[in-house]
Design a protein around this motif. Structure first.
Motif, PDB file in Angstrom:
ATOM      1  N   GLY A 105      47.100  56.852  20.697  1.00 50.30           N
ATOM      2  CA  GLY A 105      45.765  57.003  20.143  1.00 50.30           C
ATOM      3  C   GLY A 105      45.691  57.795  18.854  1.00 50.30           C
ATOM      4  O   GLY A 105      44.597  58.010  18.320  1.00 50.30           O
ATOM      5  N   LYS A 106      46.840  58.232  18.318  1.00 50.62           N
ATOM      6  CA  LYS A 106      46.855  58.995  17.076  1.00 50.62           C
ATOM      7  C   LYS A 106      47.651  58.259  16.008  1.00 50.62           C
ATOM      8  O   LYS A 106      48.631  57.581  16.308  1.00 50.62           O
ATOM      9  N   GLN A 107      47.212  58.406  14.753  1.00 49.07           N
ATOM     10  CA  GLN A 107      47.929  57.801  13.645  1.00 49.07           C
ATOM     11  C   GLN A 107      49.105  58.699  13.248  1.00 49.07           C
ATOM     12  O   GLN A 107      48.923  59.876  12.964  1.00 49.07           O
ATOM     13  N   VAL A 108      50.305  58.131  13.263  1.00 44.86           N
ATOM     14  CA  VAL A 108      51.512  58.910  12.994  1.00 44.86           C
ATOM     15  C   VAL A 108      52.277  58.272  11.843  1.00 44.86           C
ATOM     16  O   VAL A 108      52.423  57.049  11.779  1.00 44.86           O
ATOM     17  N   HIS A 109      52.766  59.105  10.931  1.00 45.09           N
ATOM     18  CA  HIS A 109      53.525  58.618   9.783  1.00 45.09           C
ATOM     19  C   HIS A 109      54.974  58.400  10.179  1.00 45.09           C
ATOM     20  O   HIS A 109      55.528  59.117  11.022  1.00 45.09           O
ATOM     21  N   LEU A 110      55.606  57.404   9.561  1.00 45.06           N
ATOM     22  CA  LEU A 110      56.979  57.052   9.881  1.00 45.06           C
ATOM     23  C   LEU A 110      57.941  58.233   9.674  1.00 45.06           C
ATOM     24  O   LEU A 110      58.901  58.397  10.423  1.00 45.06           O
ATOM     25  N   ALA A 111      57.678  59.066   8.674  1.00 43.91           N
ATOM     26  CA  ALA A 111      58.534  60.236   8.440  1.00 43.91           C
ATOM     27  C   ALA A 111      58.489  61.190   9.632  1.00 43.91           C
ATOM     28  O   ALA A 111      59.510  61.776  10.009  1.00 43.91           O
ATOM     29  N   ASP A 112      57.301  61.353  10.227  1.00 49.13           N
ATOM     30  CA  ASP A 112      57.182  62.220  11.397  1.00 49.13           C
ATOM     31  C   ASP A 112      57.835  61.592  12.623  1.00 49.13           C
ATOM     32  O   ASP A 112      58.396  62.302  13.469  1.00 49.13           O
ATOM     33  N   ILE A 113      57.766  60.265  12.716  1.00 46.03           N
ATOM     34  CA  ILE A 113      58.449  59.574  13.818  1.00 46.03           C
ATOM     35  C   ILE A 113      59.954  59.811  13.707  1.00 46.03           C
ATOM     36  O   ILE A 113      60.629  60.152  14.691  1.00 46.03           O
ATOM     37  N   ASN A 114      60.494  59.649  12.503  1.00 47.44           N
ATOM     38  CA  ASN A 114      61.925  59.897  12.300  1.00 47.44           C
ATOM     39  C   ASN A 114      62.273  61.347  12.631  1.00 47.44           C
ATOM     40  O   ASN A 114      63.320  61.620  13.238  1.00 47.44           O
TER      41      ASN A 114
END
Length: 211
Positions: free
Chosen positions: A141-150
């Motif tokens: 339910g939250k928008q997450v940036h790919l850099a934070d996923i990595n």
């Protein structure tokens, strides 16, 4: 019987190799850029070793990544866009494979960016988490940036590698544009405040004459 002291065991250091994508040498606060905000990279440069005179022999995405992994020039590994997979011989001498053979737990997170034959990645990495565009995703339910996923995947690997020395290759997609998107550049909400009142100068090389 010799009862001398036992030689102390040399502890192998943990290694984290971080690669950013399409980042110019001067897009770094530590390099003297007065606009760009890169506090974490500046800290690494300030507390570590910073090369003021370094070059990429082939600044093309897959060719450069192949060179980083193998230590070879493109003229030797012969890999770039549209070419067949990298030769197994070269990849079996890549730094992750050599470190794995030396007792390291090896991991990969992010953009791999090269083609290899089946089974080669498994021989290089104990754990591989390759990520892909889009930059912004909805997770729980939250928008997450790919850099934070990595970053989260990297932390997971580090925390799971406490029992042996590890080498993590962490390859961010940022700041590469999302080529398939109209807007191209995306960032998380928590950095919206950056560069709001800043005039970004047009570089001299933006002149059509250079093309």
């Amino acid at each position: 019987m010799f009862l001398g002291k036992k030689e102390p065991e040399i502890k192998k250091p943990n290694i984290i190799f971080i690669l950013t994508d399409d980042q110019r040498w001067d897009a770094l606060g530590f390099a003297g850029n007065e606009i760009i905000y890169t506090p974490n990279m500046d800290k690494l440069a300030r507390e570590g070793l910073y090369f003021r005179n370094a070059f990429s022999t082939t600044p093309i995405c897959p060719a450069s990544r192949a060179s980083i992994l193998t230590g070879l020039y493109e003229r030797t590994h012969d890999f770039t866009f549209g070419n067949p997979p990298l030769e197994d011989t070269y990849m079996l001498q890549s730094y992750p494979k050599l470190l794995r053979d030396a007792g390291y737990r090896t991991g990969f997170v992010g953009k791999f960016g090269i083609k290899v034959n089946e089974g080669i990645e498994d021989s290089m990495f104990h754990d591989s988490k390759k990520t892909f565009w889009p930059y912004l995703r909805e997770i729980d339910g939250k928008q997450v940036h790919l850099a934070d996923i990595n970053g989260d995947l990297a932390i997971d690997f580090i925390q799971s590698s406490k029992d042996q020395p590890f080498c993590l290759s962490l390859s961010f997609w940022s700041p590469h544009a999302d080529d398939g998107a109209v807007e191209q550049y995306f960032w998380p909400d928590y950095v919206d405040h950056l560069y709001q009142d800043v005039n970004i100068p047009v570089p001299e090389t933006a002149d059509p004459a250079f093309f």
